[in-house]
Design a protein around this motif. Structure first.
Motif, short mmCIF file in Angstrom:
data_model
loop_
_atom_site.label_atom_id
_atom_site.label_comp_id
_atom_site.label_asym_id
_atom_site.label_seq_id
_atom_site.Cartn_x
_atom_site.Cartn_y
_atom_site.Cartn_z
N ASN A 128 -8.59 31.82 26.54
CA ASN A 128 -7.59 31.78 25.48
C ASN A 128 -7.84 30.62 24.52
O ASN A 128 -7.73 30.76 23.30
N THR A 129 -8.21 29.47 25.09
CA THR A 129 -8.49 28.30 24.25
C THR A 129 -9.72 28.55 23.38
O THR A 129 -9.72 28.26 22.18
N ILE A 130 -10.78 29.09 24.00
CA ILE A 130 -12.01 29.37 23.23
C ILE A 130 -11.70 30.36 22.11
O ILE A 130 -12.13 30.17 20.96
N SER A 131 -10.97 31.41 22.45
CA SER A 131 -10.66 32.45 21.46
C SER A 131 -9.86 31.87 20.30
O SER A 131 -10.12 32.17 19.13
N THR A 132 -8.91 31.01 20.60
CA THR A 132 -8.04 30.43 19.57
C THR A 132 -8.81 29.50 18.64
O THR A 132 -8.56 29.47 17.43
N HIS A 133 -9.75 28.73 19.21
CA HIS A 133 -10.40 27.67 18.43
C HIS A 133 -11.88 27.93 18.12
O HIS A 133 -12.57 27.03 17.63
N GLU A 134 -12.37 29.14 18.40
CA GLU A 134 -13.81 29.36 18.28
C GLU A 134 -14.34 29.12 16.86
O GLU A 134 -15.40 28.51 16.67
N THR A 135 -13.59 29.58 15.86
CA THR A 135 -14.04 29.39 14.48
C THR A 135 -14.17 27.90 14.16
O THR A 135 -15.15 27.44 13.57
N ARG A 136 -13.15 27.14 14.57
CA ARG A 136 -13.16 25.69 14.37
C ARG A 136 -14.33 25.04 15.15
O ARG A 136 -15.01 24.15 14.65
N MET A 137 -14.56 25.51 16.36
CA MET A 137 -15.64 24.96 17.18
C MET A 137 -17.00 25.18 16.51
O MET A 137 -17.84 24.27 16.48
N LEU A 138 -17.21 26.37 15.99
CA LEU A 138 -18.48 26.66 15.34
C LEU A 138 -18.68 25.78 14.11
O LEU A 138 -19.79 25.30 13.84
N HIS A 139 -17.60 25.57 13.37
CA HIS A 139 -17.68 24.70 12.20
C HIS A 139 -18.05 23.27 12.62
O HIS A 139 -18.92 22.63 12.02
N LEU A 140 -17.40 22.77 13.67
CA LEU A 140 -17.68 21.40 14.14
C LEU A 140 -19.12 21.28 14.65
O LEU A 140 -19.80 20.30 14.37
N LEU A 141 -19.56 22.27 15.41
CA LEU A 141 -20.93 22.22 15.96
C LEU A 141 -21.97 22.20 14.85
O LEU A 141 -22.97 21.49 14.93
N ASP A 142 -21.70 22.97 13.81
CA ASP A 142 -22.61 22.97 12.67
C ASP A 142 -22.58 21.62 11.96
O ASP A 142 -23.61 21.09 11.52
N ASN A 143 -21.39 21.04 11.89
CA ASN A 143 -21.20 19.77 11.18
C ASN A 143 -21.85 18.59 11.89
O ASN A 143 -22.35 17.67 11.25
N ILE A 144 -21.86 18.59 13.22
CA ILE A 144 -22.38 17.42 13.96
C ILE A 144 -23.85 17.58 14.35
O ILE A 144 -24.43 16.65 14.91
N ALA A 145 -24.44 18.74 14.08
CA ALA A 145 -25.84 18.95 14.45
C ALA A 145 -26.73 17.93 13.76
O ALA A 145 -26.56 17.65 12.56
N ASP A 146 -27.65 17.35 14.50
CA ASP A 146 -28.61 16.36 13.98
C ASP A 146 -27.93 15.11 13.44
O ASP A 146 -28.43 14.48 12.50
N LYS A 147 -26.80 14.75 14.01
CA LYS A 147 -26.11 13.52 13.60
C LYS A 147 -25.67 12.75 14.84
O LYS A 147 -25.47 13.34 15.90
N ASP A 148 -25.59 11.45 14.70
CA ASP A 148 -25.14 10.58 15.78
C ASP A 148 -23.86 9.86 15.37
O ASP A 148 -23.62 9.65 14.18
N GLU A 149 -23.12 9.45 16.36
CA GLU A 149 -21.93 8.64 16.10
C GLU A 149 -22.22 7.18 16.47
O GLU A 149 -22.79 6.92 17.53
N TRP A 150 -21.87 6.27 15.58
CA TRP A 150 -22.07 4.84 15.80
C TRP A 150 -20.75 4.11 15.57
O TRP A 150 -19.97 4.49 14.69
N ILE A 151 -20.55 3.05 16.32
CA ILE A 151 -19.29 2.29 16.22
C ILE A 151 -19.60 0.85 15.85
O ILE A 151 -20.51 0.23 16.40
N LEU A 152 -18.83 0.33 14.90
CA LEU A 152 -18.95 -1.08 14.51
C LEU A 152 -17.64 -1.79 14.80
O LEU A 152 -16.57 -1.34 14.38
N LYS A 153 -17.75 -2.89 15.52
CA LYS A 153 -16.60 -3.76 15.72
C LYS A 153 -16.99 -5.14 15.20
O LYS A 153 -18.01 -5.68 15.60
#
Length: 267
Positions: free
Chosen positions: A105-130
């Motif tokens: 049910n969760t996958i079905s509800t959010h799959e479109t959003r998940m695909l968009h996020l996966l496409d958006n984060i492909a080949d990118k890293d997250e870095w944190i600055l403090k």
């Protein structure tokens, strides 16, 4: 009774074509981590005993600091293994479903959003600055190199001794205010340089010393999503900034690469 499903993250359905899923034990150290295929995405999961990991039992376990630390570390390490192989939407620690239908049910509800996020984060890293600062050292610099403070000092020098006493007390408050202003302006200028090299960025709330365990005060906390083709530029500019401001009371703490904890959230 149906097994509970512990969800680590979501990867593209084509992800395992590029690299097989690593062989890892699940949260209970007995079950195997595996992927559940859906139409366009795969869920990386393990199964848990419904009695041992019921909501009530989890609440008890969570009061055990050692258990909590060990399991949170397992979750993080498993995510890092997957992150090295696939774009992944990382789930929060202890994301547990009552069974397969609930997860479906969760996958079905959010799959479109998940695909968009996966496409958006492909080949990118997250870095944190403090950014941390030695407040006393910065106050000394502001007291001797700030135009507003210099003007106030000249104004006080022209006053009667009685007025000077009162105004000198106000001068200390003014130095605190100007130090705060300069701290924010400095941090913002650093952030602006790094933001220009990132695809996305976000300023987070500062942590107090009880959380950081450091003597210096945290004055900036931000996160960046950086295209992998620009990682060297990103790291290079941070190194130059660190070298430039070393000894001035500023401390840079940069960590990464991380999975997209901040930029791939499913609401």
């Amino acid at each position: 009774m149906e097994k509970l499903i512990y969800l680590y993250g979501i990867i593209p359905a084509s992800g395992k074509d590029a690299a097989p899923l690593p062989s890892l034990k699940g949260l209970d150290e007995e079950s195997q981590i595996y992927s559940l295929p859906f139409e366009n995405v795969d869920a990386i999961v393990c199964e848990l005993d419904p009695v041992e990991y019921s909501e009530k039992e989890l609440e008890k376990k969570s009061n055990d600091v050692n258990w909590l630390h060990q399991k949170a570390f397992h979750h993080h390490e498993a995510l890092m293994e997957f992150y090295e192989r696939y774009p992944i939407i990382p789930m929060k620690f202890c994301t547990i479903y009552s069974g397969l239908e609930s997860l479906k049910n969760t996958i079905s509800t959010h799959e479109t959003r998940m695909l968009h996020l996966l496409d958006n984060i492909a080949d990118k890293d997250e870095w944190i600055l403090k950014l941390y600062c030695e407040r006393d050292k910065l106050k000394e610099m502001v007291a001797s190199n700030n135009e507003t403070i210099e003007a106030k000092k000249k104004e006080i020098a022209a006053m009667s001794p009685g007025r000077q006493y009162l105004e000198n007390r106000r001068l200390h408050q003014l130095i605190d205010q100007e130090t705060e202003k300069e701290t924010h302006a400095f941090s913002k200028s650093i952030h602006k340089k790094l933001a220009a090299l990132s695809v996305d960025h976000e300023v987070k709330r500062n942590w107090n010393k009880d959380v950081t365990g450091r003597q210096e005060e945290m004055c900036w906390n931000s996160v960046y999503m950086v295209d992998k083709s620009r990682i060297n530029d990103f790291k290079s500019i941070i190194k130059k900034l660190q070298d430039k401001w070393a000894g001035s009371g500023w401390h840079f703490e940069v960590t990464g690469p991380w999975p997209s904890y901040h930029f791939a959230k499913i609401s």
